[in-house]
Design an enzyme around this catalytic site. Sequence first.
Site, PDB file in Angstrom:
ATOM      1  N   ARG A  45       0.856  -1.271  -0.020  1.00  0.00           N
ATOM      2  CA  ARG A  45      -0.155  -0.020   0.327  1.00  0.00           C
ATOM      3  C   ARG A  45       1.096   1.363  -0.022  1.00  0.00           C
ATOM      4  NH1 ARG A  45       2.003   2.223   3.661  1.00  0.00           N
ATOM      5  NH2 ARG A  45       0.865   4.026   3.598  1.00  0.00           N
ATOM      6  N   ASP A 243      -2.318  10.737  -2.463  1.00  0.00           N
ATOM      7  CA  ASP A 243      -2.598   9.768  -3.545  1.00  0.00           C
ATOM      8  C   ASP A 243      -2.809  10.295  -4.865  1.00  0.00           C
ATOM      9  OD1 ASP A 243      -3.130   8.615  -0.659  1.00  0.00           O
ATOM     10  OD2 ASP A 243      -3.110   6.761  -2.187  1.00  0.00           O
TER      11      ASP A 243
END
Length: 363
Positions: A45, A243
């Site tokens: 992740r 992100d």
Amino acid sequence: MVLTMEWKQGTLVLLDQTKLPLQVEWVSCSDYRRVIRAIRDMEVRGAPAIGAAAAYAMVLGWRQCAAGAGKAVAPAALLERYRAVKEELDAARPTAVNLAWATNLMYRAAEKGTADHCSCADLDARLEQLARHVYEQDIAVNKKMGENGAACVPDKAVILTHCNAGALATCGWGTALGVIRTAWGQGRVERIYSDETRPLLQGARLTVWELMQDKIPVTVITDNMAAWVMKTKGVNMVITGADRIVRNGDTANKIGTYGVALLAKAHGIPFYVAAPASTFDFGLAEGSRIPIEQREPDEVRRFCGNYSAPPDADVFNPAFDVTPASLITGIITEYGVLRPPYSESIQALQAKVLKEEMDSWKA
Ligand code: MRU
């Protein structure tokens, strides 16, 4: 430095981040669908790490397409299948734009190789080399970002961070934690406060573990302590990762980042974002267009394996939120620190990235 992934003779080996900090276990992926599972289940992740894992998954995907088609098949016939591999990967986690950035790069290389009449074997070698380049570049870019960002870190810095934007979230060194690492090396950091980051505790489990390995003083706090810590503990900088950053500077990051940015503003503390150019989505004009990943309700209902809410409780579980550009003091990139107005500084960044891309295609 903590290792997040390794490419070993055609297999992608990932550090299983769901098991940290109590167990250090590795998962081996020799099938691109196993990498998709690892991304979805967050064994790997963090936006840049997802991007690099996806690049290697595209190598595996190419090999699987080629093996399924038999030796005589020309690369052109494989491209359609390869496109489906890319689309499957892109759907694994929709918010982190580094994922589609990496799969695009790989797909376009396959398209170009096909146009150049490469053999399947040559294309295979080119794709593997490109995935390795994505991995190695990420570490180099993070080091550069660290140098650029360290100049924004005040002396005797007391820094609050959210989630994990460290070596674990990248191929090494980290984005936000990369800046912290560089500034720590320059003797300018006193202490880091790490939000635990509910629901999956990336701050408590990963950031604290990672910083403790490097002996950087770190204190874990629950998310609802951030305001009080800012008021009473001398926090003089907040830094997070990202992100997806869009053209006006609005920034998607781990759920809770928006709240932290609002608190920083209320306390007059500079709020910085550290992210590589691959985290910018130059195609989106503003933050409300960013797709926000919704995750399983049980991530919220449960805590450390046990139910902490009624098992049938209604749940809202967005994995990310969007911090408006107006709350961001600066965006640290490998090209320098972007300042408001972001519509201008991000446009200038895009021009640099495009130029580099064109030069690399020419070479
Ligand atoms: O859901 P996660 O753990 O993948 O979310 C990670 C983050 O939000 C990070 O801050 C971001 O990806 C930047 S990582 C350098």
